[in-house]
Scaffold this active site. Structure first.
Site, short mmCIF file in Angstrom:
data_model
loop_
_atom_site.label_atom_id
_atom_site.label_comp_id
_atom_site.label_asym_id
_atom_site.label_seq_id
_atom_site.Cartn_x
_atom_site.Cartn_y
_atom_site.Cartn_z
CD GLU A 57 -12.34 -0.17 5.47
OE1 GLU A 57 -13.35 0.42 5.04
OE2 GLU A 57 -11.56 -0.81 4.73
NE ARG A 61 -5.15 -2.32 2.02
CZ ARG A 61 -5.61 -1.55 1.07
NH1 ARG A 61 -4.83 -0.68 0.50
NH2 ARG A 61 -6.86 -1.65 0.68
CB THR A 84 -7.21 -4.94 3.82
OG1 THR A 84 -7.27 -3.53 3.62
CG2 THR A 84 -6.39 -5.55 2.68
CE LYS A 144 -13.28 -1.78 -0.48
NZ LYS A 144 -12.20 -1.72 0.48
C1 3PG Z 1 -9.52 0.39 0.46
O1 3PG Z 1 -8.89 -0.52 0.85
O2 3PG Z 1 -10.72 0.50 0.67
C2 3PG Z 1 -8.86 1.43 -0.35
O3 3PG Z 1 -7.49 1.30 -0.37
C3 3PG Z 1 -9.17 2.80 0.09
O4 3PG Z 1 -9.16 3.48 -1.06
P1 3PG Z 1 -8.36 4.84 -1.25
O5 3PG Z 1 -7.08 4.76 -0.44
O6 3PG Z 1 -8.09 4.89 -2.73
O7 3PG Z 1 -9.26 5.94 -0.79
#
Ligand code: 3PG
Length: 228
Positions: A57, A61, A84, A144
């Site tokens: 994924e 960002r 995101t 999620k």
């Molecule tokens: C996301 O956007 O799903 C999270 O930022 C991923 O989470 P993590 O970086 O804390 O594993």
């Protein structure tokens, strides 16, 4: 656009849930990557394939995230989705860049409508009972759970899974290789998401062999045998 009927939403939710489960459940773990630049796309994809987890994924960002996503999508050896995704335009851009699935930290009416229109596997972000029910009502039976660790971790997920026994969860946020295994033991968990196996310092240093080893370690986690 004409709003779909309740029966249509339920039918399409169940179809999309099955497709989402078929795409994500076999891996059990969804690597989440904030690409530092599109030039990381191929070394990242190579490491994921070599590590035995050909799924990623890419979070929207960073300014060039879609270019990196599109580069990965051009390969036949890996499945790429977008993360995101907060607006309908981002969802359209992600699908135009060939994202096979879309993950959001939230759910709005506009996002739900666009995901149905584009007929793409879509995971809305939820953290409360009302948000879960809203996702189910909108036709998204796989959600999620985000940010999982900050929202109470496995204890919170277990409590929510009791009344929402028809929902499958993809906890993401603050998960590491140790906690991932405990989430995956829960029967309501379809898969876990996380970036722990793609640390930015290793990627910045170009140590893709170390990244590959972390990915390979993630593949040894238990995979839940659940269907949507
Ligand atoms: C996301 O956007 O799903 C999270 O930022 C991923 O989470 P993590 O970086 O804390 O594993």
């Amino acid at each position: 656009m004409t709003s779909p009927s309740t029966a249509e939403v339920e039918q399409s939710g169940s179809d999309r849930g099955s497709r989402t489960a078929a795409l994500l459940a076999p891996a059990g773990v969804i690597p989440v990557c904030r690409l530092r630049s599109p030039s990381e796309a191929h070394p990242l994809a190579d490491a994921l394939v070599a590590g035995g987890l050909p799924l990623v994924e890419v979070t929207l960002r960073t300014p060039d995230a879609l270019n990196g996503l599109e580069a990965i999508a051009g390969r036949s050896d890996i499945t790429v989705g977008a993360g995101t995704v907060r607006t309908p335009q981002q969802l359209r851009d992600a699908v135009a860049a060939s994202a096979r699935f879309v993950v959001s930290p939230c759910l709005t009416d506009a996002l739900a409508e666009t995901a149905h229109e584009l007929d793409v596997p879509f995971l809305p972000g939820v953290a409360t009972g009302s948000e879960i029910q809203r996702a189910v009502d909108a036709g998204f039976p796989i959600v999620k759970f985000f940010p999982a660790e900050s929202c109470g971790g496995l204890a919170a997920l277990s409590a929510l899974a009791e009344p929402f026994s028809d929902v499958r969860f993809v906890p993401t946020g603050g998960i590491d290789v140790r906690t991932a295994a405990t989430y995956l033991d829960h029967p309501s968990v379809l898969a876990v998401g996380g970036s722990w196996m793609l640390p930015e310092p290793l990627r910045a240093a170009g140590d893709w062999a170390a990244v590959r080893d972390l990915i390979a370690a993630a593949t040894t986690l238990a995979r839940p045998q659940v269907t949507a």
